[in-house]
Design an enzyme around this catalytic site. Structure first.
Site, PDB file in Angstrom:
ATOM      1  N   HIS A 282       1.975   0.811 -13.464  1.00 23.57           N
ATOM      2  CA  HIS A 282       2.772   0.027 -13.457  1.00 23.57           C
ATOM      3  C   HIS A 282       4.153  -0.313 -13.510  1.00 23.57           C
ATOM      4  O   HIS A 282       4.170   1.425 -14.166  1.00 23.57           O
ATOM      5  CB  HIS A 282       2.106  -0.688 -14.904  1.00 23.57           C
TER       6      HIS A 282
ATOM      7  N   ARG B 138      -5.303  -7.863  -9.117  1.00 18.68           N
ATOM      8  CA  ARG B 138      -6.717  -9.180  -9.963  1.00 18.68           C
ATOM      9  C   ARG B 138      -6.546  -8.408 -11.182  1.00 18.68           C
ATOM     10  O   ARG B 138      -6.689  -7.133 -11.033  1.00 18.68           O
ATOM     11  CB  ARG B 138      -7.679  -9.290  -8.770  1.00 18.68           C
TER      12      ARG B 138
ATOM     13  N   LYS C 246     -16.327 -14.987 -10.310  1.00 17.93           N
ATOM     14  CA  LYS C 246     -16.073 -13.602 -10.566  1.00 17.93           C
ATOM     15  C   LYS C 246     -16.980 -12.171 -10.480  1.00 17.93           C
ATOM     16  O   LYS C 246     -16.978 -10.702  -9.593  1.00 17.93           O
ATOM     17  CB  LYS C 246     -14.774 -12.846 -12.002  1.00 17.93           C
TER      18      LYS C 246
ATOM     19  N   GLY D 149       0.781  -1.446  -0.105  1.00 15.82           N
ATOM     20  CA  GLY D 149       0.343  -0.246  -0.513  1.00 15.82           C
ATOM     21  C   GLY D 149       0.621   1.307  -0.163  1.00 15.82           C
ATOM     22  O   GLY D 149      -0.131   2.703   0.091  1.00 15.82           O
TER      23      GLY D 149
END
Length: 192
Positions: free
Chosen positions: A108, A90, A64, A11
């Site tokens: 990313h 996920r 899902k 986090g």
């Protein structure tokens, strides 16, 4: 703007975003932290800032779609208008994507399209590239394939290790993500 941050691990990006909202560098309210790991360190970080947390165990849902619908219900209940992925491990599915179309972003640790997926820093290090970086992008159904919003390079020096490179990347992430989110919020407010 009320945002939710999705995280699966430590986090650090979530904390950087929360801090940015508290210092007015980011004109948003973190209404909720969503995690898929009930023991993730992000829970402790959020608690330290009095940010509410919900932890969902995806394995306890039949599908899902059912898992994501439960999350969407929680987001709507808290009047969340934008979703920020920060180390959420996920893939986002149709249920969440359709509920928050064009309003989910991710960060990313590479210059996409290079090194998508898991361990992007390790991938870059193993490939012996001289430059990697950070990408902020919109989320689609693919793995790190959404439209790129912002990128910043990070040089890989001869003396770098995977750990030192990760530290350098995180310094950029913790600055670039709140800056980019503020740019997006400004654009959304101009359009509304």
């Amino acid at each position: 703007m009320r945002i939710a941050i999705f995280a699966s691990g430590a986090g650090t990006n979530a904390e950087a975003i929360i801090k940015a909202t508290q210092t007015q560098r980011l004109d948003a309210e973190v209404a909720l932290i969503v995690t898929d790991k009930p023991k993730a360190k992000v829970i402790e970080r959020a608690t330290n800032y009095n940010v509410p947390v919900v932890a969902f165990d995806p394995k306890s849902y039949e599908t899902k779609a059912a898992y994501e619908q439960e999350i969407v219900n929680e987001l709507h209940k808290r009047e969340v208008s934008f979703v920020v992925l920060a180390g959420y491990m996920r893939l986002i599915g149709t249920t969440l994507l359709s509920a928050y179309e064009g309003r989910i972003v991710n960060i990313h640790p590479s210059l996409l399209p290079s090194f998508p997926g898991l361990d992007a820093i390790g991938q870059a290090f193993q490939a012996k590239v001289k430059v990697t970086g950070v990408t902020v992008h919109y989320v689609d159904e693919g793995m790190d394939t959404g439209s790129i919003i912002a990128q910043e390079p990070v040089r890989i020096e001869r003396h770098d290790t995977v750990d030192s490179l990760q530290e350098k990347v995180q310094v950029v992430e913790h600055r670039l993500y709140p800056e980019t989110l503020q740019t997006i919020i400004d654009q959304m407010e101009r359009l509304s």
